[in-house]
Design an enzyme around this catalytic site. Structure first.
Site, PDB file in Angstrom:
ATOM      1  N   LYS A  58       0.843  -1.337  -0.034  1.00  0.00           N
ATOM      2  CA  LYS A  58      -0.029   0.011   0.060  1.00  0.00           C
ATOM      3  C   LYS A  58       0.957   1.173   0.194  1.00  0.00           C
ATOM      4  CE  LYS A  58      -3.853   2.249   2.769  1.00  0.00           C
ATOM      5  NZ  LYS A  58      -4.665   2.042   3.886  1.00  0.00           N
ATOM      6  N   SER A 105      -9.854   0.142   7.462  1.00  0.00           N
ATOM      7  CA  SER A 105      -9.506   0.046   5.927  1.00  0.00           C
ATOM      8  C   SER A 105      -8.759  -1.273   5.497  1.00  0.00           C
ATOM      9  CB  SER A 105      -8.586   1.232   5.972  1.00  0.00           C
ATOM     10  OG  SER A 105      -9.153   2.302   5.959  1.00  0.00           O
ATOM     11  N   SER A 137      -9.341   2.274   2.914  1.00  0.00           N
ATOM     12  CA  SER A 137      -8.635   2.881   2.084  1.00  0.00           C
ATOM     13  C   SER A 137      -7.737   2.009   1.531  1.00  0.00           C
ATOM     14  CB  SER A 137      -7.780   4.091   3.114  1.00  0.00           C
ATOM     15  OG  SER A 137      -6.944   3.279   3.863  1.00  0.00           O
TER      16      SER A 137
END
Length: 488
Positions: free
Chosen positions: A79, A178, A154
């Site tokens: 990420k 998330s 996210s």
């Protein structure tokens, strides 16, 4: 075999590498090719073929010597909230466009030490603020099960990449859900460990008392392998890391769940829960009962308070953490300004997106003189009460289970004019985050439009092994985690 490599799990890839059925270099090239082929999904923000293949060659050399760690040569992607030396780090924001870190995050380092090969950086909501991955400054991520829908956020890029078989595994971060929510929306497995289990060093901060790193993959077995590698104390660089030794989470995967008490909070099954999600969750609970577990009803009475509490505490911490992005030392700087104050204002107005600005302003407000006691202090008191509710519940059960989100993934743009709709979608994930408890999402079936539904499992502190064991046993009895979106 080469055409099927992306269908293999992390555990299967690790086994094939050790057997020399294929090489780390072959795997790296295969997944890089798939990432390029499916670029329209929007999952990747950056790749660097030369760096990836160099890591793969190093892994192949260790495998040839016979002293390679268990995950040597297995590819993954990170990420874009974790800083990396070999790849740019943007946190999904124009504020950090083109930024290159001089060091790797601890999570990145530990997975590299385990021999894993980095494919690139994955898209995310800007500074991890969002529930749909539409807040990325670059482009939204599409859900591979239906590209007209969101992948969740996210960590939407991470979830979409794993679901679409562009990477066998990915790192994610979970501040209020998330990892769990995008894992649910994309039909994969993801786990947020106990707060402090994984080092936050090099993870760009959103809300420091909530942020936690974790793995995302297709199976609980894969997540246990990754979690074993990335957890562990980091006292010299992260003062919030727990002084708890790393452990091998694979050891308890096949333990019996006979007699295990699964607590089902009545507050998680109210009017706001969609019928298709409830049906999938009920089906997963029945499957666990058939494996010997017992389902008991419990109560988490302050569940509804988790939303206002989180959206006071998290923005307050964000307003402090993001103060460092001012255009002075690194990141974006406005071109035209009259003085220092004007430079600050224009830089932050240009560099931050709407949602980030909204949360900074909210956080600054609740911390301001005259409102700190009324909002922030009260929210912290209720946070403590929410944590106490969990401890009372764990006297009646061993694991808590329920839905991850009230609905399946919604259409892209559906919440564009109503940010509160995104906030309300976090109601089932926020309580565990506020309490610092481990939680995970496990594929539990499919709902409206054939979209995936996840079962959320929440454990007491440091009980990640129990969650992974329960998830693994469920996956041995079902095949939801094996299904792939059409075209991938």
């Amino acid at each position: 075999m080469a055409g099927e490599l992306h269908q293999l799990t992390v555990a299967q890839l690790a086994e094939g590498l050790r057997a020399r059925t294929f090489s780390a270099g072959e795997l790296a090239r295969h997944f890089l090719q798939r990432a390029a082929q499916h670029d329209g999904l929007g999952a990747f923000l950056a790749t660097h073929e030369e760096a990836t293949l160099a890591q793969a060659r190093a892994a192949d050399a260790r495998l040839a010597q016979g002293d390679a760690p268990r995950l040597a040569g297995v590819p993954l992607a990170h990420k874009d909230i974790f800083v990396t030396r070999d790849f740019p780090t943007t946190a999904g924001s124009k504020m950090l466009e083109g930024y290159r870190s001089p060091f790797d995050a601890t999570v990145v380092t530990r997975l590299a030490e385990a021999g894993m090969v980095t494919l690139g950086k994955l898209n995310c909501d800007e500074f991890a603020m969002g529930s749909s991955n539409e807040n990325s400054a670059y482009h939204p991520v599409k859900n591979p099960w239906d590209t007209a829908r969101v992948p969740g956020g996210s960590s939407g890029g991470s979830a979409a990449a794993v679901a679409a078989r562009l990477a066998p595994a990915a790192t994610g971060t979970d501040t209020g859900g998330s990892i769990r929510q995008p894992a649910s929306f994309c039909g994969i497995t993801g786990i947020k460990p106990t707060y402090g289990r994984a080092s936050r060093w090099g993870m760009i901060a959103y809300a420091s008392s909530l942020d936690q790193a974790g793995p995302m993959a297709r199976t609980a077995e894969d997540c246990s392998l990754l979690l074993s590698a990335l957890c562990g104390p980091d006292p010299d660089r992260d003062s919030t890391s727990l002084n708890v030794p790393a452990e091998d989470f694979t050891r308890s995967l096949n333990d019996s769940i006979e007699g295990l008490r699964i607590g089902v909070p009545r507050e998680f099954f109210g009017e706001g829960l969609a019928a298709d999600v409830r049906a999938a969750v009920d089906g997963a609970l029945k499957a666990l009962q058939q494996l010997g577990a017992r389902v008991v009803e419990i109560s988490l009475p302050r569940t509804e308070l988790a939303i206002p509490v989180y959206y006071i505490i998290a923005p307050a911490e964000a307003s402090s953490n993001l103060a460092r992005f001012d255009g002075v030392k690194f990141g974006h700087r406005a071109r035209d300004y009259t003085d220092l104050e004007d430079m600050y204002k224009k830089t932050r107005a240009e560099g931050f997106g709407e949602e980030v600005q909204r949360r900074i302003m909210t956080g600054t407000y609740v911390l301001s003189h005259g409102y700190y006691d009324a909002y922030y202090l009260q929210a912290q008191k209720i946070r403590r009460l929410i944590a106490d509710d969990f401890q009372r519940a764990f006297k009646e059960c061993d694991v808590i289970a329920g839905p991850v989100a009230p609905t399946v993934a919604w259409q892209l743009g559906a919440h564009g004019a109503d940010p509160l709709a995104d906030y309300l979608a976090d109601i089932f994930t926020l309580p565990a985050s506020l309490a610092g408890l481990p939680g995970m999402s496990v594929p539990a079936g499919f709902g409206e439009g054939g979209m995936p539904v996840g079962l959320q499992l929440i454990g007491n502190y440091l009980q990640e092994g129990r969650l992974l064991n329960l998830a693994h046993r469920l996956q041995q009895a079902t095949d939801f985690h094996l299904r792939a979106p059409e075209g991938f």
